[in-house]
Design a protein around this motif. Sequence first.
Motif, PDB file in Angstrom:
ATOM      1  N   ALA A 202       0.537  -1.212   0.068  1.00 39.96           N
ATOM      2  CA  ALA A 202       0.131   0.090   0.443  1.00 39.96           C
ATOM      3  C   ALA A 202       0.780   0.865  -0.113  1.00 39.96           C
ATOM      4  CB  ALA A 202      -0.894   0.014   1.022  1.00 39.96           C
ATOM      5  N   THR A 203       2.120   1.321   0.431  1.00 35.83           N
ATOM      6  CA  THR A 203       2.594   2.272   0.972  1.00 35.83           C
ATOM      7  C   THR A 203       3.342   2.752  -0.667  1.00 35.83           C
ATOM      8  OG1 THR A 203       3.933   2.049   3.321  1.00 35.83           O
ATOM      9  CG2 THR A 203       5.428   2.964   1.497  1.00 35.83           C
ATOM     10  N   PHE A 204       4.543   1.532  -1.666  1.00 42.44           N
ATOM     11  CA  PHE A 204       4.625   1.914  -2.924  1.00 42.44           C
ATOM     12  C   PHE A 204       3.142   2.501  -3.831  1.00 42.44           C
ATOM     13  CE2 PHE A 204       7.694  -1.192  -1.214  1.00 42.44           C
ATOM     14  CZ  PHE A 204       8.730   0.037  -1.430  1.00 42.44           C
ATOM     15  N   MET A 205       1.776   1.758  -3.508  1.00 40.84           N
ATOM     16  CA  MET A 205       1.273   2.046  -4.016  1.00 40.84           C
ATOM     17  C   MET A 205       0.561   3.657  -4.260  1.00 40.84           C
ATOM     18  SD  MET A 205      -2.950   0.885  -5.593  1.00 40.84           S
ATOM     19  CE  MET A 205      -2.333  -0.497  -6.936  1.00 40.84           C
ATOM     20  N   ASP A 206       0.990   3.949  -2.770  1.00 33.37           N
ATOM     21  CA  ASP A 206       0.276   5.524  -2.487  1.00 33.37           C
ATOM     22  C   ASP A 206       0.726   6.093  -3.068  1.00 33.37           C
ATOM     23  OD1 ASP A 206      -2.318   6.030  -0.926  1.00 33.37           O
ATOM     24  OD2 ASP A 206      -0.871   6.788   0.439  1.00 33.37           O
ATOM     25  N   GLN A 207       2.695   6.177  -3.217  1.00 34.79           N
ATOM     26  CA  GLN A 207       3.676   6.940  -3.522  1.00 34.79           C
ATOM     27  C   GLN A 207       3.245   6.722  -5.263  1.00 34.79           C
ATOM     28  OE1 GLN A 207       4.779   8.513  -2.087  1.00 34.79           O
ATOM     29  NE2 GLN A 207       6.528   9.800  -3.054  1.00 34.79           N
ATOM     30  N   GLU A 208       2.966   5.693  -5.189  1.00 30.24           N
ATOM     31  CA  GLU A 208       2.988   5.682  -7.126  1.00 30.24           C
ATOM     32  C   GLU A 208       1.983   6.410  -7.778  1.00 30.24           C
ATOM     33  OE1 GLU A 208       5.233   5.141  -9.763  1.00 30.24           O
ATOM     34  OE2 GLU A 208       5.873   3.779  -7.691  1.00 30.24           O
ATOM     35  N   MET A 209       0.726   6.495  -7.154  1.00 37.01           N
ATOM     36  CA  MET A 209      -0.358   6.762  -7.332  1.00 37.01           C
ATOM     37  C   MET A 209      -0.514   8.627  -7.515  1.00 37.01           C
ATOM     38  SD  MET A 209      -3.027   4.985  -8.369  1.00 37.01           S
ATOM     39  CE  MET A 209      -3.828   6.598  -8.543  1.00 37.01           C
ATOM     40  N   ILE A 210       0.654   9.192  -6.073  1.00 35.21           N
ATOM     41  CA  ILE A 210       1.003  10.563  -6.038  1.00 35.21           C
ATOM     42  C   ILE A 210       1.316  10.761  -7.329  1.00 35.21           C
ATOM     43  CG2 ILE A 210       2.057  11.999  -5.047  1.00 35.21           C
ATOM     44  CD1 ILE A 210      -0.178  11.785  -3.333  1.00 35.21           C
ATOM     45  N   HIS A 211       2.651  10.615  -8.075  1.00 33.45           N
ATOM     46  CA  HIS A 211       3.120  10.022  -8.813  1.00 33.45           C
ATOM     47  C   HIS A 211       2.539  10.794 -10.025  1.00 33.45           C
ATOM     48  CE1 HIS A 211       7.166   8.479  -6.996  1.00 33.45           C
ATOM     49  NE2 HIS A 211       7.031   9.218  -6.374  1.00 33.45           N
ATOM     50  N   TRP A 212       1.708   9.910 -10.372  1.00 36.93           N
ATOM     51  CA  TRP A 212       0.536   9.795 -11.249  1.00 36.93           C
ATOM     52  C   TRP A 212       0.346  10.957 -11.753  1.00 36.93           C
ATOM     53  CZ3 TRP A 212      -4.469  10.476 -12.378  1.00 36.93           C
ATOM     54  CH2 TRP A 212      -5.174   9.900 -13.351  1.00 36.93           C
ATOM     55  N   LEU A 213      -0.714  11.590 -10.112  1.00 41.34           N
ATOM     56  CA  LEU A 213      -0.836  12.952 -10.063  1.00 41.34           C
ATOM     57  C   LEU A 213      -0.006  13.527 -10.012  1.00 41.34           C
ATOM     58  CD1 LEU A 213      -3.223  11.712  -6.743  1.00 41.34           C
ATOM     59  CD2 LEU A 213      -4.597  12.456  -9.365  1.00 41.34           C
ATOM     60  N   THR A 214       0.767  14.204  -9.756  1.00 38.35           N
ATOM     61  CA  THR A 214       1.389  14.854  -9.637  1.00 38.35           C
ATOM     62  C   THR A 214       2.071  15.277 -11.298  1.00 38.35           C
ATOM     63  OG1 THR A 214       3.647  13.542  -9.651  1.00 38.35           O
ATOM     64  CG2 THR A 214       2.601  15.014  -7.468  1.00 38.35           C
ATOM     65  N   SER A 215       2.035  14.549 -11.699  1.00 37.82           N
ATOM     66  CA  SER A 215       2.396  14.458 -13.528  1.00 37.82           C
ATOM     67  C   SER A 215       1.367  15.478 -14.629  1.00 37.82           C
ATOM     68  CB  SER A 215       2.818  13.483 -13.572  1.00 37.82           C
ATOM     69  OG  SER A 215       1.776  11.921 -13.924  1.00 37.82           O
ATOM     70  N   GLN A 216       0.210  14.509 -13.285  1.00 37.49           N
ATOM     71  CA  GLN A 216      -0.778  15.323 -14.536  1.00 37.49           C
ATOM     72  C   GLN A 216      -1.561  16.927 -14.191  1.00 37.49           C
ATOM     73  OE1 GLN A 216      -3.731  12.609 -16.285  1.00 37.49           O
ATOM     74  NE2 GLN A 216      -1.657  11.975 -16.714  1.00 37.49           N
ATOM     75  N   PHE A 217      -1.132  17.071 -12.772  1.00 42.97           N
ATOM     76  CA  PHE A 217      -1.396  18.569 -12.461  1.00 42.97           C
ATOM     77  C   PHE A 217       0.217  19.346 -13.493  1.00 42.97           C
ATOM     78  CE2 PHE A 217      -4.707  16.828  -9.987  1.00 42.97           C
ATOM     79  CZ  PHE A 217      -5.549  17.708 -10.514  1.00 42.97           C
ATOM     80  N   GLY A 218       1.043  18.096 -14.105  1.00 42.89           N
ATOM     81  CA  GLY A 218       2.617  19.264 -14.686  1.00 42.89           C
ATOM     82  C   GLY A 218       3.166  19.688 -13.721  1.00 42.89           C
ATOM     83  N   TYR A 219       3.277  19.418 -12.972  1.00 46.04           N
ATOM     84  CA  TYR A 219       4.884  18.763 -11.583  1.00 46.04           C
ATOM     85  C   TYR A 219       5.615  17.719 -12.248  1.00 46.04           C
ATOM     86  CZ  TYR A 219       2.527  21.621  -7.616  1.00 46.04           C
ATOM     87  OH  TYR A 219       1.574  22.795  -7.117  1.00 46.04           O
ATOM     88  N   ASP A 220       7.087  18.173 -12.120  1.00 46.82           N
ATOM     89  CA  ASP A 220       7.990  17.336 -12.206  1.00 46.82           C
ATOM     90  C   ASP A 220       8.411  16.894 -11.429  1.00 46.82           C
ATOM     91  OD1 ASP A 220       9.202  18.911 -10.165  1.00 46.82           O
ATOM     92  OD2 ASP A 220       9.993  20.293 -11.692  1.00 46.82           O
ATOM     93  N   GLU A 221       9.766  16.241 -11.785  1.00 49.99           N
ATOM     94  CA  GLU A 221       9.919  14.937 -10.469  1.00 49.99           C
ATOM     95  C   GLU A 221       9.868  15.074  -9.239  1.00 49.99           C
ATOM     96  OE1 GLU A 221      13.157  12.957 -12.386  1.00 49.99           O
ATOM     97  OE2 GLU A 221      12.261  11.988 -14.589  1.00 49.99           O
ATOM     98  N   GLY A 222      10.498  16.664  -8.975  1.00 46.51           N
ATOM     99  CA  GLY A 222      10.887  17.342  -8.092  1.00 46.51           C
ATOM    100  C   GLY A 222      10.114  17.411  -6.857  1.00 46.51           C
ATOM    101  N   SER A 223       7.995  16.708  -7.106  1.00 46.11           N
ATOM    102  CA  SER A 223       7.346  17.296  -6.626  1.00 46.11           C
ATOM    103  C   SER A 223       6.696  15.792  -5.615  1.00 46.11           C
ATOM    104  CB  SER A 223       5.792  17.814  -7.730  1.00 46.11           C
ATOM    105  OG  SER A 223       5.844  16.100  -8.312  1.00 46.11           O
ATOM    106  N   ASP A 224       6.010  15.788  -4.965  1.00 42.78           N
ATOM    107  CA  ASP A 224       5.800  15.249  -3.819  1.00 42.78           C
ATOM    108  C   ASP A 224       3.402  15.395  -3.703  1.00 42.78           C
ATOM    109  OD1 ASP A 224       5.258  12.525  -3.012  1.00 42.78           O
ATOM    110  OD2 ASP A 224       7.545  13.519  -1.481  1.00 42.78           O
ATOM    111  N   GLY A 225       4.008  14.543  -3.002  1.00 41.89           N
ATOM    112  CA  GLY A 225       1.866  15.002  -2.545  1.00 41.89           C
ATOM    113  C   GLY A 225       1.654  13.397  -1.156  1.00 41.89           C
ATOM    114  N   VAL A 226       0.575  13.518  -0.509  1.00 41.90           N
ATOM    115  CA  VAL A 226      -0.037  12.405  -0.108  1.00 41.90           C
ATOM    116  C   VAL A 226      -1.468  13.241   0.052  1.00 41.90           C
ATOM    117  CG1 VAL A 226       0.036  14.528   2.048  1.00 41.90           C
ATOM    118  CG2 VAL A 226       0.419  11.795   2.303  1.00 41.90           C
TER     119      VAL A 226
END
Length: 495
Positions: free
Chosen positions: A128-152
């Motif tokens: 679940a930890t890794f799925m949470d993180q990968e879904m955040i990466h997908w979301l940040t890319s959808q909103f136009g953020y680069d690789e240095g972004s993050d979320g929760v």
Amino acid sequence: MNTLLGTHSFDTAILNKGPGAKELQHQVQQATETLIHSLQQAERPYQGKSPEDVKKEIRELISFHGNHSFSDIVNDLHKTVLSNSLFVSHEKSIAHLHCPPVIPAVVGELIIGAMNQSLDSWDQSPAATFMDQEMIHWLTSQFGYDEGSDGVFTSGGTQSNYMSLLLARDNYCNKKWNHDVKRDGLPQQFNRMRILCSESAHFTVKKSAGQLGLGENAVISVRTDESHRMCTDHLRSLIEEMKMQGLFPFLIVGTCGTTDFGSIDPLEDLAAIATEEKMWLHVDAAFGGALILSDTYQWKLNGIEQADSITVDFHKQFYQPISCGAFLLKNGEHFNLMNHVADYLNPEEDDEEGILNLVAKSTQTTRRFDSLKLYLSLKTIGLDLFADMIDSTFELAIDVADYLREQEDFELLNTEPELNTVVFRYVRGEEKKLNPLNRKIQQELYHSYAAIAKTTIDEKQYLKFTMLNPRTTLPDVVEILNRIRVLGENWRKHV
């Protein structure tokens, strides 16, 4: 041998691979059949009793002497809770930012509850930890953020907006005065710090400022234009005024989808001003964030990728069960401003060994695996159908506004809906009687036909449609309007 609990043993009370699994299957089947029966009986969004009668029935349920068969309990719930509930999936339930959930997400809730993982330390939620993180990466890319972004993932807009103020405050204090708020508390100059947002911004901006020690008076309202968007000229003048007064404007909160009108502040202009003034820009896109999936209307989010942080809710236009939201951060390192090391959860050695403990990024400790619901929904339904669902509600709002514009007995307030809300009022009668008349219409309608909302603008009572259900059609809405006419005429005759 297990001690018996009435007619139940530990094996049938606790989820396990043996008798517990069979009992789960049995109870889920009973609950599903009862729920479907309730849905099929729902001829209107609310067909329940008065508040007093509902309270009485619920009070009689709350007794825990002995144990009872699950079947009997579910039947009792059908008679009391389900029959007295608002069915948000009904086509004529168009009151609030309260969506009908998609089926994969409802199933996801069952899986989340059954697995009962807590996303604070990796050993409690490995996959679940890794799925949470990968879904955040997908979301940040959808909103136009680069690789240095993050979320929760968060519980929703309130928590996400709170986190934006928290991080913006601490980041400013660190840069301006080299002051560590987490360690030392607020600096002496804290009472001169200011936050700017539109007068239509969500109340959680002020609420969060109060909770974070800055005080609600630290939030300064910026005028809005005729479309209820933040006026950038007034924003600039306020910032200049504050600097001349020795105040410290440090945060601009833009709104992407106001509660009443769905209005979107000029995000690109706000980003330019924030950059010029070296201020943090947060965009509250709890409502409008779903535009990111729209093929037709995604352009309305232009500029959001320049925000330092973003709020997005999935239990609105992403059709997820409550609660499910996210806080996205352009510079992921800013999470360090709130990180606290607890030896039993996220010791420093874990960080050194590359073990990911998500508690470092959240104001919550115990946290649900809500990203699974969103994953199941997007994977099962697909992005194309999601886009069609979202776009259909925007197009319905335009059609409803076009219809209302031609009606003499209604006044349309937002003539060109930005998202999928339409604000209007019934206007047959004397002006001084229109406020109680429209309030009465909304209340009567709830108990007899449809769920719509009410709001007050410039001391006038208005009615509001919030059309999140892609199954709602223009004929459905016209039927509601015709019923409003009947209620309005009847009420006028008896006053």
